[in-house]
Write a protein that holds these residues in place. Structure first.
Motif, PDB file in Angstrom:
ATOM      1  N   LEU A  74       4.381  -9.299   3.905  1.00 18.29           N
ATOM      2  CA  LEU A  74       3.754  -8.686   2.732  1.00 18.29           C
ATOM      3  C   LEU A  74       3.123  -7.333   3.046  1.00 18.29           C
ATOM      4  O   LEU A  74       2.593  -6.691   2.134  1.00 18.29           O
ATOM      5  CB  LEU A  74       2.694  -9.622   2.160  1.00 18.29           C
ATOM      6  CG  LEU A  74       3.214 -10.908   1.508  1.00 18.29           C
ATOM      7  CD1 LEU A  74       2.067 -11.826   1.139  1.00 18.29           C
ATOM      8  CD2 LEU A  74       4.059 -10.605   0.282  1.00 18.29           C
TER       9      LEU A  74
ATOM     10  N   CYS B 219       0.453 -13.834  -5.746  1.00 19.77           N
ATOM     11  CA  CYS B 219      -0.120 -14.357  -4.495  1.00 19.77           C
ATOM     12  C   CYS B 219      -1.085 -15.498  -4.785  1.00 19.77           C
ATOM     13  O   CYS B 219      -1.083 -16.519  -4.079  1.00 19.77           O
ATOM     14  CB  CYS B 219      -0.828 -13.242  -3.738  1.00 19.77           C
ATOM     15  SG  CYS B 219       0.268 -12.017  -2.994  1.00 19.77           S
TER      16      CYS B 219
ATOM     17  N   LYS C 178       6.744  -8.371  -4.123  1.00 21.02           N
ATOM     18  CA  LYS C 178       5.815  -7.371  -3.631  1.00 21.02           C
ATOM     19  C   LYS C 178       6.509  -6.041  -3.378  1.00 21.02           C
ATOM     20  O   LYS C 178       6.017  -4.977  -3.768  1.00 21.02           O
ATOM     21  CB  LYS C 178       5.145  -7.896  -2.358  1.00 21.02           C
ATOM     22  CG  LYS C 178       3.928  -7.095  -1.918  1.00 21.02           C
ATOM     23  CD  LYS C 178       4.272  -6.015  -0.930  1.00 21.02           C
ATOM     24  CE  LYS C 178       3.035  -5.202  -0.539  1.00 21.02           C
ATOM     25  NZ  LYS C 178       3.364  -4.061   0.326  1.00 21.02           N
TER      26      LYS C 178
END
Length: 836
Positions: A137, A112, A83
């Motif tokens: 995240l 994800c 991410k």
């Protein structure tokens, strides 16, 4: 009644890239499709390391625990790194759908989905570990706040206050006419958002707000502190509505008073109970579940090895479903025994959160969801003729305490953890994705309210029945509706605004009949037969791979080899599994139906079997295909192969399309996440299919639904579900039944910033000429500088100084910021001055 709005005043501007830019975007998407498979492979690769650490018996005994911890940790760490390295912090703004930012966002979303589908994180909703991962995240979660993993995609744009719980979807993004628009969503403290509700981008929810299930919060809305909301679109509930929203014994206010009394008496004990409950969660996830999974896998492997030994590869190919079915049966026995021992007969009532009953219920729920249902999915995928039968589903429900009448059809989304709190009569039909919610959390208590239905009850697709509701004989809950109050005999619930009444003249009681139920059973077994044959073909291909692997028996296997094998297995699974799912879906369509046509069929007719058989593969599309390819041009190509008429520059984001030959989607349209295009309508007596048209430059929001005979004209937006046969004129439509106001205008996103490479691809010839001219100018300047800095042989020293520039500029220059001296002497001043 549709209000007339001038077409030109609602015309939407489209941001369409040139062909070269669109091709570059496709190349980026192809590269992006490989990254989730690599991510899954990298998550599995470290597992063989555990096999080489130690050979002791005690260490081997701990392998299941260590394997679950390593797999969970690796998948989480890689997801966080993916991410922040690939996407970074996602800020509000506007981006083109073909831009690199959009491709990076898709990569993170796909990773994800893979993580929350194929790892232990799938079963960690509500745990502190899940909240910690979401904070890593980028999501800003307060203390004690929780949000389900399938309710959020853009973590950086969500702020959640202390003690809030989110079971609905937070949608801070909108894709319209080629532009991705991002806006933040803020949720205050001590809020509760019910399941399947939708919060639009730019919304602000203040403290202590309660949102009912399947509620629609429009974009840029503001919900005041301490209010309750329900309906599509959301409206604020008054005191009378709050009493209606809570049926059964006791009201919301009673629960609030009881919870305050208990919490004031035992604040310290509640903290201790929460710690013990957290320990119980981790004990279940990382100790009990891994050992049970190992036993189940070894049991299935032993059955498969026995078949291979006794019958050879041919026997294993023919009976490929036997090992998985055996594991499913053993798991079913364990789950039923655990439920009887730990919970017993569950009756209506309320229990303190994090108490003894809550801990025992979490353990049983995890066994049902992580073992029973997972093995059921695998058994259906290999075409087990036993597991695919609706009769086995009803038997499992009854073994877990529920009461299901004969000839009743249950939805695949119905929760198996309702236990003794459901009682369904005869000839009940629950449509696709319909749900029954008997468990709820209210002010520190776990509340159970049963649901009872009498005979001949019809619950439409995507409908919800809340706890404490009784549906009378012949009652109907229309699709996408919510039944929160008792429904009398023959009445119909339409919408989410608690309106209940008879639609038209009361008709005679009509039952689907035994033949209709038998048709569904035959369709399920035909689909299972196709899955069985395809699974056997995969095993046949695996036999050749195993023969190839036997050549390595004489070679000493080293650790890098096994790690490479694990990595190759993960990458192959990530690449071939979605292709296998698409192949099955396309094969079922052309094998059983070939071409969908407008028609009406009776439930008791044999002609409907092939249509029901094809519809059986819909969960395969939702759970497998859309997970890997949703939101890319591959999804558009896949739908075109199925027969959907799709115009240019269309964006689809995990869209479910039934009867594809009857669907037309105009150019420059964007269909949001989990949008459903369903040309068919299922009534109590008939199956009706009609054409469905989506115009140009149209946009649908999350989980919007369109049916046959619906006409969605150009330049329209939809957030909700219209009544069947509605003509959606140009404008903004929302709610259920979908409506609009004259003041509402279609959302027009701002024009995104243009990157340099886009300008180059937009005008390639001019850009190439410009770059060539720039290089020529620089080269000529360098040549002139070099020639002026080289003294001629026939010139004197004085001439060099006099022909350069005034002599008072000559000398040594000292820099003030760094320790460096620059000497300008004779004709070398120009190049040195440029360097300085």
């Amino acid at each position: 009644h549709v209000l007339s709005v001038p077409q030109e005043s609602q015309h939407r501007k489209v941001f369409v890239p040139p062909t070269a830019v669109a091709n570059v975007g496709c190349i980026m998407q192809i590269i992006s499709l490989l990254i989730p498979a690599v991510y899954m492979a990298a998550s599995i690769a470290p597992l063989p390391l555990l096999l080489e650490v130690s050979d002791s018996m005690y260490f081997r005994f701990l392998l299941p625990i260590l394997g679950s911890v390593v797999y969970t940790t690796t998948s989480a760490v890689l997801l966080v790194l993916m991410k922040w390295i690939v996407l970074g912090k996602l800020a509000p703004g506007h981006h083109a759908v073909w831009s690199s930012k959009f491709a990076k966002r898709w990569v993170v979303r796909a990773c994800c989905r893979v993580c929350f589908r194929y790892t232990l994180w799938r079963f960690m909703n509500g745990t502190e570990l899940m909240s910690t991962l979401q904070r890593c995240l980028g999501c800003k979660l307060g203390k004690g706040a929780s949000i389900d993993h399938d309710c959020i995609d853009d973590f950086d744009l969500v702020v959640l206050g202390d003690g809030s719980k989110v079971e609905g979807f937070l949608n801070p993004a909108d894709v319209s006419v080629g532009v991705l628009t991002l806006a933040p969503i803020q949720v205050g403290s001590d809020c509760h958002l019910g399941h399947n509700c939708l919060v639009g981008m730019g919304s602000t929810i203040e403290d202590k707000v309660h949102v009912e299930p399947r509620c629609l919060i429009l974009p840029n809305s503001k919900l005041q502190e301490g209010t309750s909301w329900y309906g599509k679109p959301a409206v604020q509930a008054n005191s009378v509505d709050e009493e209606k929203l809570t049926t059964g014994t006791g009201s919301i206010r009673d629960l609030c008073e009881d919870s305050r009394t208990m919490l004031s008496q035992s604040v310290a004990s509640s903290k201790t109970a929460k710690r013990m409950f957290t320990l119980m969660q981790y004990f279940t996830l990382f100790i009990i579940s891994p050992y049970l999974s190992m036993i189940e896998i070894l049991f299935a492997y032993a059955i498969g090895q026995l078949l291979l030994t006794e019958l050879g590869w041919l026997g294993l190919i023919l009976f490929v479903w036997v090992p998985v079915t055996s594991a499913f049966v053993s798991v079913s026995i364990k789950v039923v025994c655990a439920k009887k021992i730990l919970l017993g007969a569950v009756r209506e009532g309320k229990w303190p959160l994090y108490g003894s009953f809550h801990s025992r219920k979490f353990l049983v729920d995890h066994l049902v969801e992580a073992h029973l249902l997972v093995w059921r999915e695998v058994a259906i995928l290999v075409g087990s003729p036993i597991v695919v039968s609706p009769y086995l589903t009803r038997f499992c429900w009854q073994a877990l305490g529920g009461r299901v009448g004969p000839d009743s059809v249950l939805s695949t989304k119905l929760s198996w953890t309702c236990y003794d709190s459901v009682q369904f009569g005869n000839h009940n039909v629950f449509g696709g994705s319909s749900m029954v919610n008997t468990w709820s959390t209210r002010n520190g208590f776990l509340v159970l309210k049963p649901v009872r239905t009498e005979n001949n009850v019809w619950v439409g697709a995507n409908a919800t029945v809340l706890g404490g509701v009784t549906l009378g004989e012949g009652a109907t809950v229309a699709g996408a509706s919510v039944a929160s109050v008792d429904v009398a005999r023959g009445d119909t619930v339409l919408g989410v605004n608690l309106i209940s009444g008879r639609l038209g003249k009361e008709e005679e009681e009509v039952r689907e009949g035994h033949q209709g139920t038998l048709n569904r059973v035959i369709a399920a077994h035909l689909a299972g037969l196709l899955l069985w044959m395809c699974a056997g073909a995969l095993v046949a291909g695996g036999s050749y791979v195993s023969k190839f692997a036997q050549e390595f028996d004489s070679v000493t296997m080293v650790l890098p080899f096994w790690s490479s094998v694990s990595f190759a297995f993960g990458a192959t699974f990530g690449l071939l599994f979605p292709l296998y799912g698409m192949f099955l879906y396309i094969l079922s369509k052309y094998l059983f139906v070939c071409t969908w046509k407008e028609r009406e069929l009776e439930h008791d007719s044999l002609s409907i079997i092939r249509y029901l058989t094809t519809s059986t593969f819909s969960p395969l599309r939702e759970n497998v295909i859309n997970t890997w390819i949703g939101g890319t041009f591959v999804e558009i190509l896949f739908n075109r192969i199925l027969g959907v008429n799709i115009g240019p520059h269309v964006y689809l984001d995990s869209v479910t399309i039934f009867e594809p030959d009857l669907v037309t989607i105009g150019s420059n349209s964007s269909l949001g996440l989990r949008t459903c295009l369903s040309p068919h309508q299922v009534t109590r007596t008939k199956y009706q299919a009609a054409e469905l048209y989506v115009g140009e430059r149209c946009t649908t929001d999350f989980h919007s639904v369109l049916h046959g005979r619906d006409v969605f004209e150009n330049d329209g937006t939809l957030s909700g579900t219209p009544l069947i046969g509605t003509c959606l004129k140009t404008g903004a439509w929302y709610g259920y039944p979908a409506g609009r106001k004259a003041a509402d205008r279609v959302f027009q996103p701002k024009r995104p910033c243009l990157p340099a490479w886009y300008i180059f691809l937009l005008n390639p010839c001019a850009s190439v000429i410009g770059i060539m001219v720039w290089f020529a100018v620089v080269a000529l300047e360098r040549i002139r500088c070099y020639s002026s800095s080289t003294p001629k042989e026939n010139q004197t020293q004085a001439d060099d100084v006099s022909t350069s520039f005034p002599a008072h500029f000559l000398g040594v220059y000292r820099c003030t910021s760094i320790a460096m001296d620059v000497r300008l002497d004779h004709g070398a001043w120009f190049a040195l001055f440029r360097s300085l």
